[in-house]
Design a protein around this motif. Structure first.
Motif, mmCIF file in Angstrom:
data_model
loop_
_atom_site.group_PDB
_atom_site.id
_atom_site.type_symbol
_atom_site.label_atom_id
_atom_site.label_comp_id
_atom_site.label_asym_id
_atom_site.label_seq_id
_atom_site.Cartn_x
_atom_site.Cartn_y
_atom_site.Cartn_z
ATOM 1 N N GLU A 16 38.811 -37.666 -2.972
ATOM 2 C CA GLU A 16 39.254 -39.022 -3.294
ATOM 3 C C GLU A 16 38.469 -39.593 -4.472
ATOM 4 N N ARG A 31 38.377 -41.279 2.855
ATOM 5 C CA ARG A 31 39.121 -41.774 1.696
ATOM 6 C C ARG A 31 38.975 -43.282 1.526
ATOM 7 N N ARG A 46 37.503 -45.484 -1.743
ATOM 8 C CA ARG A 46 38.235 -46.571 -2.401
ATOM 9 C C ARG A 46 37.462 -47.884 -2.336
#
Length: 332
Positions: A85, A295, A299
């Motif tokens: 990611e 993930r 972010r």
């Protein structure tokens, strides 16, 4: 001959500053111009200087990930999707491994060589988050956090997962229930135990200290705890383990003790690691999305770095579900 960004600029018919912005995917540059610059750079085999980019942007595009327990099978299953990611978001991941947060050389993290840090094995006593705060280094907690307001964290509904297990065991008729929990200085250990205790109490079931063991989230904790629990005057008919690795230790200890699982002893884990579903274990457990856990941490950290995260903190909590397999049974 060394190709420079000025050469790319001449071929693309733009300024050198536009080349720099286009190769950083700066959206102030139109998509068409970014594509033209990329084609020119490819034609010239131009490779941007990371050192020069760092000096001009004060960004290294590098993220440090601190893991203090690489022997735990849990962490490879979150480090890999975390890497992927971050890479998709334009960052490189650096894995930093020490035996404890305190052993991490602070200056290596705080010397502006990293844009941000993921804390994967933090305890409630760790001083590292405060150090990072003082130096202005963005960070997020992955899996474990402090549980305090203002955290930036990607975590699991640990209390809810503990409640799920207690409800199942009560419904199956178990009353002599034991818990092998993680260390109370980890939010995963503390909150899974809390949810389990609360739900047992609501069902009118006690959890005396004689049927509670706390320790590291590792195989030996489960393997060494079960004989102690079985030596009690009223040994348990069911054991809830703080994670799957502890539960696998309990399963092996049960074999050593001559017990049949689940006929003689119900064993339930937490996390649903891929090995929990192996035919040799078929472990009943609590599932959460390991990949999404990683993930969403990536972010969230990038939002902190770019100033888009909530300044009051963000605690992202993944739901849990009970996964029935072959290690639990109704008390007969």
């Amino acid at each position: 001959m060394t190709i420079t960004s000025h050469d790319v600029a001449r071929l693309a018919g733009v300024s050198q500053a536009t080349v720099s912005r286009a190769l950083r995917d700066d959206h102030r540059v139109s998509a068409a111009t970014r594509e033209k610059v990329r084609r020119a750079a490819q034609a010239l085999n131009y490779v941007p200087s990371e050192a020069g980019r760092t000096l001009s942007t004060r960004s290294t595009r590098r993220i440090g990930v601190i893991v203090t327990d690489l022997t735990n099978p849990f962490y490879p299953h979150v480090v890999a999707p975390l890497h992927d990611e971050l890479q998709a978001l334009g960052y490189r991941m650096m894995l930093i491994t020490e035996r404890s947060d305190e052993a991490v050389a602070g200056e290596n993290l705080l010397d502006q060589s990293l844009d941000g840090v993921v804390l994967a094995t933090a305890t409630t006593e760790s001083r590292l988050p405060a150090q990072l705060d003082r130096r202005g280094v963005p960070y997020v907690f992955l899996n474990r956090d402090t549980g305090q307001p203002g955290d930036y964290a990607s975590v699991v509904d640990n209390e809810g997962g503990g409640r799920l297990v207690a409800g199942v065991l009560a419904e199956l008729g178990h009353r002599r229930i034991a818990g092998i929990f993680g260390s109370p200085n980890t939010t995963t250990g503390r909150d899974r135990e809390l949810g389990f205790r609360l739900a047992l109490a609501e069902a009118g079931i006690g959890l005396p200290d004689s049927r509670v063991v706390r320790g590291a989230f590792e195989y030996d904790t489960g393997y060494e705890a079960l004989p102690r629990l079985l030596a009690a005057d009223e040994p348990p008919t069911a054991v809830f383990c703080g994670n799957d690795v502890v539960a696998i230790g309990v399963l092996n200890a049960a074999i050593t003790a001559g017990l049949r699982v689940p006929d003689d002893l119900t064993v339930i884990g937490f996390d649903d690691l891929p090995m929990a579903d192996w035919e040799v274990f078929r472990l009943t457990t609590v599932r959460h999305d390991l990949r999404e856990l990683a993930r969403q941490a990536a972010r969230l950290l990038v939002r902190r770095i770019t100033g888009e995260a909530d300044p009051a903190g963000e605690r992202l909590i993944l739901p849990t579900e009970f996964v029935p397999r072959a290690t639990h049974a109704r008390l007969t």
